[in-house]
Design an enzyme around this catalytic site. Structure first.
Site, mmCIF file in Angstrom:
data_model
loop_
_atom_site.group_PDB
_atom_site.id
_atom_site.type_symbol
_atom_site.label_atom_id
_atom_site.label_comp_id
_atom_site.label_asym_id
_atom_site.label_seq_id
_atom_site.Cartn_x
_atom_site.Cartn_y
_atom_site.Cartn_z
ATOM 1 N N THR A 251 0.832 -1.205 0.000
ATOM 2 C CA THR A 251 0.000 0.000 0.000
ATOM 3 C C THR A 251 0.871 1.263 0.000
ATOM 4 O O THR A 251 1.815 1.359 0.785
ATOM 5 C CB THR A 251 -0.912 0.025 1.255
ATOM 6 O OG1 THR A 251 -1.582 -1.219 1.350
ATOM 7 C CG2 THR A 251 -1.937 1.154 1.172
ATOM 8 N N ASP A 255 2.312 5.539 -4.771
ATOM 9 C CA ASP A 255 2.181 6.972 -4.465
ATOM 10 C C ASP A 255 3.557 7.540 -4.093
ATOM 11 O O ASP A 255 3.930 8.638 -4.532
ATOM 12 C CB ASP A 255 1.212 7.184 -3.296
ATOM 13 C CG ASP A 255 -0.099 6.434 -3.494
ATOM 14 O OD1 ASP A 255 -0.512 6.258 -4.652
ATOM 15 O OD2 ASP A 255 -0.703 6.007 -2.491
HETATM 16 O O1 RIB Z 1 -2.480 3.966 -2.964
HETATM 17 C C1 RIB Z 1 -2.841 3.543 -1.685
HETATM 18 C C2 RIB Z 1 -4.075 4.230 -1.228
HETATM 19 O O2 RIB Z 1 -5.156 3.864 -2.061
HETATM 20 C C3 RIB Z 1 -4.523 3.873 0.163
HETATM 21 O O3 RIB Z 1 -3.922 4.666 1.161
HETATM 22 C C4 RIB Z 1 -6.031 3.984 0.094
HETATM 23 O O4 RIB Z 1 -6.537 5.083 0.801
HETATM 24 C C5 RIB Z 1 -6.352 4.103 -1.377
HETATM 25 O O5 RIB Z 1 -6.686 5.381 -1.658
#
Ligand code: RIB
Length: 310
Positions: A251, A255
């Site tokens: 996760t 990002d």
């Molecule tokens: O990219 C990860 C995120 O995707 C998580 O933190 C969750 O909130 C979703 O938005």
């Protein structure tokens, strides 16, 4: 070197995180042996905090609900040194919430309730550009109109536009983004956007070309997970090798990768150098559980790179 200012127009979520031995199939109930937690996340927030921890001046344009989660998220952004001026508390919608199912081995499956994220409007975005950013990053976890407005203002103001294509939508009108400095989808997003799974080098090239045919892009950077990343500039391509780590939770890795890629690209002007650094940031992020809780600082990344060489 001057500090780079990165504007992130994106989502702020609270993540309801639960571990599971495997994802249940239809009609099945699975017992989790781990604990559950509510942790800060959201693709936009993860990106903004990652950029701040890597040394950027991070400005976040977002909306949270008028609720306890919204207050908690804003406090966390403040603690991380985020510029909060363009975060609004929305009185009509709740704070965005993601249900994250985390499997052994670090793979996840996520369902998002967008809530206040889908109420980011044209004015919010226009105002945020008054921070005079060196680049703007957005993702598809906010409304389509907000993504297109971000692109419109970025292109009018001459601000490099970086698009992280998560979560990808087959019907997203890519052409409306007009001019993109970097478009960075992961493997699933690439397949959704182009119909081509980037498995072989030839697939990566075909998918990148398809994206470039859809919209004017300077660099396509495909995030290939444990296989590193693939860069295409319309003429040349490069594969940047991954770092070898034991993933516990993927996760926010994408990002963090995009934040690092953008920041290093602004600092060095070199997409290959930026992608190498971003691979290290993505790798470190998967070694810890949670979204914002797993994002490394610049110092940690530099040490990790030194340790990986020696
Ligand atoms: O990219 C990860 C995120 O995707 C998580 O933190 C969750 O909130 C979703 O938005």
């Amino acid at each position: 070197m001057s500090v780079k200012r990165i504007l992130v127009v994106g989502s702020a979520n609270i993540d309801f995180l639960m571990t599971t031995p495997y994802v249940p199939s239809e009609g099945e109930t699975v017992i989790s042996e781990g604990a559950y937690t509510f942790v800060p996340g959201g693709k936009g927030a993860n990106t903004a905090v990652a950029a701040a921890r890597l040394g950027a001046e991070a400005v976040f344009c977002a909306r949270v609900g008028d609720d306890a989660y919204g207050d908690r998220l804003i406090n966390i952004y403040r603690e991380n040194g985020i510029d909060l001026r363009y975060i609004k508390t929305d009185r009509l919608e709740q704070t965005g919430l993601s249900v994250v199912m985390l499997e052994k081995g670090g793979a996840n499956r996520i369902i998002v309730y967008p809530g206040a994220n889908r109420r980011i409007n044209d004015n919010d975005i226009e105002n945020a550009f008054y921070c005079y950013p060196d680049a703007v990053i957005t993702q598809f976890e906010i409304g389509e109109a907000a993504v297109i407005q971000t692109a419109r203002v970025a292109n009018t103001e001459g601000v490099p536009l970086i698009i992280d294509a998560g979560p990808a939508r087959r019907d997203f009108p890519l052409a409306k983004l007009e001019q993109v400095e970097i478009l960075s989808p992961n493997e699933n997003e690439t397949e959704i956007l182009t119909g081509i799974r980037p498995t072989t080098l030839d697939d990566c090239l075909r998918a990148s070309m398809a994206l470039m045919n859809a919209v004017d892009i300077k660099y396509v950077v495909l995030k290939l997970g444990a296989r590193g990343c693939y860069i295409y500039d319309g003429k040349y391509c490069d594969i940047i090798s991954p770092y070898d780590v034991q993933p516990v939770d993927t996760t926010a890795a994408g990002d963090a990768f995009t934040a690092a890629l953008t920041h290093e690209y602004l600092r060095t002007g070199d997409i290959i150098t930026a992608a190498r650094f971003a691979n290290a940031v993505g790798a470190l992020t998967v070694t810890k559980v949670g979204a914002i809780s797993s994002l490394p600082t610049r110092k940690e990344v530099e040490q990790f790179i030194i340790d990986s060489i020696s």
